[in-house]
Design a protein around this motif. Structure first.
Motif, PDB file in Angstrom:
ATOM      1  N   VAL A 272       6.685   9.461  -3.070  1.00  0.00           N
ATOM      2  CA  VAL A 272       7.496   9.529  -4.104  1.00  0.00           C
ATOM      3  C   VAL A 272       8.335   8.223  -3.888  1.00  0.00           C
ATOM      4  CG1 VAL A 272       9.565  10.650  -5.431  1.00  0.00           C
ATOM      5  CG2 VAL A 272       7.707  12.006  -4.207  1.00  0.00           C
ATOM      6  N   LEU A 273       8.470   7.545  -5.094  1.00  0.00           N
ATOM      7  CA  LEU A 273       9.399   6.209  -5.183  1.00  0.00           C
ATOM      8  C   LEU A 273      10.280   6.300  -6.470  1.00  0.00           C
ATOM      9  CD1 LEU A 273       6.893   5.303  -3.057  1.00  0.00           C
ATOM     10  CD2 LEU A 273       7.465   3.120  -4.207  1.00  0.00           C
ATOM     11  N   LYS A 274      11.363   6.235  -6.223  1.00  0.00           N
ATOM     12  CA  LYS A 274      12.300   6.415  -7.291  1.00  0.00           C
ATOM     13  C   LYS A 274      13.461   5.247  -7.343  1.00  0.00           C
ATOM     14  CE  LYS A 274      15.276  10.078  -7.263  1.00  0.00           C
ATOM     15  NZ  LYS A 274      15.947  11.170  -7.386  1.00  0.00           N
ATOM     16  N   SER A 275      13.375   4.531  -8.514  1.00  0.00           N
ATOM     17  CA  SER A 275      14.655   3.297  -8.579  1.00  0.00           C
ATOM     18  C   SER A 275      14.795   2.884  -7.378  1.00  0.00           C
ATOM     19  CB  SER A 275      15.724   4.176  -9.134  1.00  0.00           C
ATOM     20  OG  SER A 275      15.468   4.350 -10.695  1.00  0.00           O
ATOM     21  N   CYS A 276      13.612   2.425  -6.529  1.00  0.00           N
ATOM     22  CA  CYS A 276      13.834   1.507  -5.265  1.00  0.00           C
ATOM     23  C   CYS A 276      13.315  -0.053  -5.315  1.00  0.00           C
ATOM     24  CB  CYS A 276      13.081   2.431  -4.194  1.00  0.00           C
ATOM     25  SG  CYS A 276      11.504   2.578  -4.448  1.00  0.00           S
ATOM     26  N   ARG A 277      13.354  -0.697  -4.346  1.00  0.00           N
ATOM     27  CA  ARG A 277      12.542  -1.988  -4.312  1.00  0.00           C
ATOM     28  C   ARG A 277      11.766  -1.817  -3.090  1.00  0.00           C
ATOM     29  NH1 ARG A 277      12.869  -7.143  -6.565  1.00  0.00           N
ATOM     30  NH2 ARG A 277      12.109  -8.810  -5.110  1.00  0.00           N
ATOM     31  N   VAL A 278      10.716  -2.336  -3.098  1.00  0.00           N
ATOM     32  CA  VAL A 278       9.578  -2.523  -2.134  1.00  0.00           C
ATOM     33  C   VAL A 278       8.904  -3.640  -1.851  1.00  0.00           C
ATOM     34  CG1 VAL A 278       7.700  -1.714  -0.732  1.00  0.00           C
ATOM     35  CG2 VAL A 278       9.113   0.023  -2.030  1.00  0.00           C
ATOM     36  N   ASP A 279       9.495  -4.636  -1.155  1.00  0.00           N
ATOM     37  CA  ASP A 279       9.158  -6.008  -1.151  1.00  0.00           C
ATOM     38  C   ASP A 279       7.579  -6.359  -0.747  1.00  0.00           C
ATOM     39  OD1 ASP A 279      11.332  -7.330  -2.194  1.00  0.00           O
ATOM     40  OD2 ASP A 279      12.361  -7.426  -0.326  1.00  0.00           O
ATOM     41  N   ASP A 280       6.974  -7.339  -0.483  1.00  0.00           N
ATOM     42  CA  ASP A 280       5.764  -7.731  -0.239  1.00  0.00           C
ATOM     43  C   ASP A 280       5.197  -7.314   1.170  1.00  0.00           C
ATOM     44  OD1 ASP A 280       6.177  -8.886  -2.674  1.00  0.00           O
ATOM     45  OD2 ASP A 280       6.142 -11.190  -1.770  1.00  0.00           O
ATOM     46  N   PHE A 281       4.061  -6.970   1.176  1.00  0.00           N
ATOM     47  CA  PHE A 281       3.180  -6.840   2.577  1.00  0.00           C
ATOM     48  C   PHE A 281       3.997  -5.434   3.268  1.00  0.00           C
ATOM     49  CE2 PHE A 281       3.075 -11.381   1.789  1.00  0.00           C
ATOM     50  CZ  PHE A 281       1.669 -11.847   1.688  1.00  0.00           C
ATOM     51  N   VAL A 282       3.982  -4.554   2.429  1.00  0.00           N
ATOM     52  CA  VAL A 282       4.552  -3.199   2.919  1.00  0.00           C
ATOM     53  C   VAL A 282       3.617  -2.200   3.082  1.00  0.00           C
ATOM     54  CG1 VAL A 282       6.300  -1.296   2.794  1.00  0.00           C
ATOM     55  CG2 VAL A 282       7.038  -3.775   2.397  1.00  0.00           C
ATOM     56  N   LEU A 283       3.450  -1.292   4.069  1.00  0.00           N
ATOM     57  CA  LEU A 283       2.678  -0.278   4.258  1.00  0.00           C
ATOM     58  C   LEU A 283       3.433   1.106   4.193  1.00  0.00           C
ATOM     59  CD1 LEU A 283      -0.129   1.343   4.601  1.00  0.00           C
ATOM     60  CD2 LEU A 283       0.091   0.688   7.194  1.00  0.00           C
ATOM     61  N   VAL A 284       3.305   1.809   3.240  1.00  0.00           N
ATOM     62  CA  VAL A 284       3.921   3.241   2.895  1.00  0.00           C
ATOM     63  C   VAL A 284       3.005   4.223   3.267  1.00  0.00           C
ATOM     64  CG1 VAL A 284       5.407   4.490   1.422  1.00  0.00           C
ATOM     65  CG2 VAL A 284       5.546   2.025   1.200  1.00  0.00           C
TER      66      VAL A 284
ATOM     67  N   ASP B 237      10.092  -7.146   3.250  1.00  0.00           N
ATOM     68  CA  ASP B 237       8.708  -7.392   3.509  1.00  0.00           C
ATOM     69  C   ASP B 237       8.317  -7.485   4.915  1.00  0.00           C
ATOM     70  OD1 ASP B 237       8.735 -10.619   4.862  1.00  0.00           O
ATOM     71  OD2 ASP B 237      10.643  -9.779   3.855  1.00  0.00           O
ATOM     72  N   HIS B 238       7.130  -7.115   5.078  1.00  0.00           N
ATOM     73  CA  HIS B 238       6.321  -6.923   6.309  1.00  0.00           C
ATOM     74  C   HIS B 238       6.848  -5.588   6.954  1.00  0.00           C
ATOM     75  CE1 HIS B 238       5.409 -11.315   5.801  1.00  0.00           C
ATOM     76  NE2 HIS B 238       4.270 -10.719   5.900  1.00  0.00           N
ATOM     77  N   VAL B 239       6.936  -4.581   6.351  1.00  0.00           N
ATOM     78  CA  VAL B 239       7.378  -3.342   7.000  1.00  0.00           C
ATOM     79  C   VAL B 239       6.320  -2.395   7.130  1.00  0.00           C
ATOM     80  CG1 VAL B 239       9.034  -1.316   6.525  1.00  0.00           C
ATOM     81  CG2 VAL B 239       9.727  -3.762   6.500  1.00  0.00           C
ATOM     82  N   ILE B 240       6.163  -1.436   7.867  1.00  0.00           N
ATOM     83  CA  ILE B 240       5.269  -0.247   8.134  1.00  0.00           C
ATOM     84  C   ILE B 240       6.303   1.036   8.071  1.00  0.00           C
ATOM     85  CG2 ILE B 240       3.389   1.151   9.203  1.00  0.00           C
ATOM     86  CD1 ILE B 240       2.361  -1.553  10.140  1.00  0.00           C
TER      87      ILE B 240
ATOM     88  N   ILE C 253       0.763  -1.056  -0.039  1.00  0.00           N
ATOM     89  CA  ILE C 253       0.098   0.007  -0.045  1.00  0.00           C
ATOM     90  C   ILE C 253       0.719   1.323   0.138  1.00  0.00           C
ATOM     91  CG2 ILE C 253      -1.685   1.313   1.310  1.00  0.00           C
ATOM     92  CD1 ILE C 253      -2.424  -1.452   2.565  1.00  0.00           C
ATOM     93  N   VAL C 254       0.801   1.876  -1.197  1.00  0.00           N
ATOM     94  CA  VAL C 254       1.563   3.123  -1.250  1.00  0.00           C
ATOM     95  C   VAL C 254       0.500   4.356  -0.889  1.00  0.00           C
ATOM     96  CG1 VAL C 254       2.906   4.530  -2.707  1.00  0.00           C
ATOM     97  CG2 VAL C 254       3.401   2.269  -2.680  1.00  0.00           C
ATOM     98  N   GLY C 255       0.866   5.281   0.071  1.00  0.00           N
ATOM     99  CA  GLY C 255      -0.249   6.139   0.806  1.00  0.00           C
ATOM    100  C   GLY C 255      -0.089   7.193  -0.432  1.00  0.00           C
ATOM    101  N   SER C 256      -0.920   8.379   0.012  1.00  0.00           N
ATOM    102  CA  SER C 256      -1.033   9.546  -0.773  1.00  0.00           C
ATOM    103  C   SER C 256       0.230  10.281  -0.694  1.00  0.00           C
ATOM    104  CB  SER C 256      -2.083  10.395  -0.509  1.00  0.00           C
ATOM    105  OG  SER C 256      -3.398   9.654  -0.589  1.00  0.00           O
ATOM    106  N   GLY C 257       0.615  11.001  -1.983  1.00  0.00           N
ATOM    107  CA  GLY C 257       1.790  12.160  -1.966  1.00  0.00           C
ATOM    108  C   GLY C 257       2.967  11.529  -1.783  1.00  0.00           C
TER     109      GLY C 257
ATOM    110  N   ILE D  46      -1.657  -5.621   7.302  1.00  0.00           N
ATOM    111  CA  ILE D  46      -1.392  -5.093   5.848  1.00  0.00           C
ATOM    112  C   ILE D  46      -2.018  -6.005   4.800  1.00  0.00           C
ATOM    113  CG2 ILE D  46       0.670  -4.795   4.502  1.00  0.00           C
ATOM    114  CD1 ILE D  46       2.397  -4.675   6.749  1.00  0.00           C
ATOM    115  N   GLN D  47      -1.927  -7.033   4.567  1.00  0.00           N
ATOM    116  CA  GLN D  47      -2.969  -7.657   3.673  1.00  0.00           C
ATOM    117  C   GLN D  47      -4.221  -7.491   3.574  1.00  0.00           C
ATOM    118  OE1 GLN D  47      -1.678 -12.024   3.415  1.00  0.00           O
ATOM    119  NE2 GLN D  47      -3.727 -12.167   1.910  1.00  0.00           N
ATOM    120  N   GLU D  48      -4.782  -7.453   4.742  1.00  0.00           N
ATOM    121  CA  GLU D  48      -6.076  -7.263   4.936  1.00  0.00           C
ATOM    122  C   GLU D  48      -6.473  -5.703   4.574  1.00  0.00           C
ATOM    123  OE1 GLU D  48      -6.982  -7.474   8.969  1.00  0.00           O
ATOM    124  OE2 GLU D  48      -6.633  -9.661   9.162  1.00  0.00           O
ATOM    125  N   GLU D  49      -5.833  -4.939   4.883  1.00  0.00           N
ATOM    126  CA  GLU D  49      -6.007  -3.544   4.135  1.00  0.00           C
ATOM    127  C   GLU D  49      -6.148  -3.404   2.535  1.00  0.00           C
ATOM    128  OE1 GLU D  49      -7.104   0.502   4.388  1.00  0.00           O
ATOM    129  OE2 GLU D  49      -7.205  -0.881   6.092  1.00  0.00           O
ATOM    130  N   ALA D  50      -4.676  -4.236   2.242  1.00  0.00           N
ATOM    131  CA  ALA D  50      -4.418  -4.007   0.528  1.00  0.00           C
ATOM    132  C   ALA D  50      -5.831  -4.815   0.064  1.00  0.00           C
ATOM    133  CB  ALA D  50      -3.376  -5.013   0.500  1.00  0.00           C
TER     134      ALA D  50
END
Length: 253
Positions: free
Chosen positions: A144-156, A170-173, A138-142, A211-215
């Motif tokens: 910026v992600l640039k040439s990065c890697r965000v693994d599974d089950f992450v709340l940004v 994975d599994h990061v808030i 889940i990438v929130g509002s506003g 995190i998965q439930e919200e997604a």
């Protein structure tokens, strides 16, 4: 005889009168159109294109991917099943580097997902400067992600920044407003925040599962939006493309 033709075009007063008349006529037409739209609940087509090919690269989306009408998905972008790109978000892969949005992942309103410029062929780590967003992210509002890697089950959280070469496991808030600096690594199962990002606490099992439930809730909402904007679904578009390709292949024989 047209009243406007009776004016002398060399006359300053006549030109002024014509300009005022044209302005008033234009405003009247706009007001009339707005009134008819409200009265008849008419939907007008916008010129904005949510998906755009770039240098031969075409965004890929499945029939249950939601791309909001005001969003922009450009170039070499792959949207997995159940992913969603929300209003005013921009996913821009126009620099010869790819972007992937994983299964049941979402990019929130006004967020920007992009890559480094085409002149950068690899990161300091030796990896290509692509941007990868994993599954159930889940990438929130506003953000910026640039040439990065965000693994599974992450709340940004809202208004986070994740810069080039960084890896969010994975599994990061990430708390709202977090800035993940270039080549920074966020370990699995933790909550981070601040600028630069620092560890706050380990996640509980309940927080990880949430995190998965919200997604999945976001995807359910996206389905409602798909039905609102495309009441007959999107499958027919893919079918038309397949039929077109089949006809071209047959003609080439």
């Amino acid at each position: 005889k047209c009243l406007l033709h009776s004016f002398d075009p060399t006359s300053t007063a006549a030109s002024s009168t014509m300009s005022k008349g044209a302005f008033q006529l234009g405003r009247a037409l706009r007001e009339a159109g707005a009134h008819l739209k409200r009265a008849g609940e008419t939907e007008f087509f916008a010129r904005h294109r949510p998906t755009l090919n770039f240098n031969g690269a075409k965004p890929f989306a499945t029939n249950d991917t939601f791309v909001a009408p005001s969003a922009s998905v450009i170039g070499d972008v792959t949207n997995w099943d159940k992913s969603s790109i929300w209003y005013k978000a921009v996913v821009r892969a126009d620099q010869d580097h790819s972007i992937t949005i994983g299964f049941s992942s979402s990019v929130g309103e006004g967020s920007v997902v992009k890559t480094l410029s085409a002149t950068t062929t690899q990161l300091e780590t030796g990896l290509p400067p692509d941007t990868y967003v994993g599954h159930y992210v889940i990438v929130g509002s506003g953000c910026v992600l640039k040439s990065c890697r965000v693994d599974d089950f992450v709340l940004v959280g809202d208004k986070c920044t994740i810069l080039e070469g960084s890896i969010v496991s994975d599994h990061v808030i990430l708390e709202p407003g977090t800035v993940v600096h270039p080549y920074q690594h966020i370990p699995s199962g933790q909550r981070w925040g601040g600028n630069p990002a620092q560890k706050i606490a380990d996640l509980t099992m309940g927080e990880k599962e949430s995190i998965q439930e919200e997604a999945e809730k976001i995807h359910a909402t996206a389905l409602d939006h798909i039905l609102e904007f495309l009441p007959h679904g999107f499958t027919y578009v893919q079918l038309e493309e397949l039929e077109k390709k089949a006809a071209e292949a047959e003609a080439a024989k």
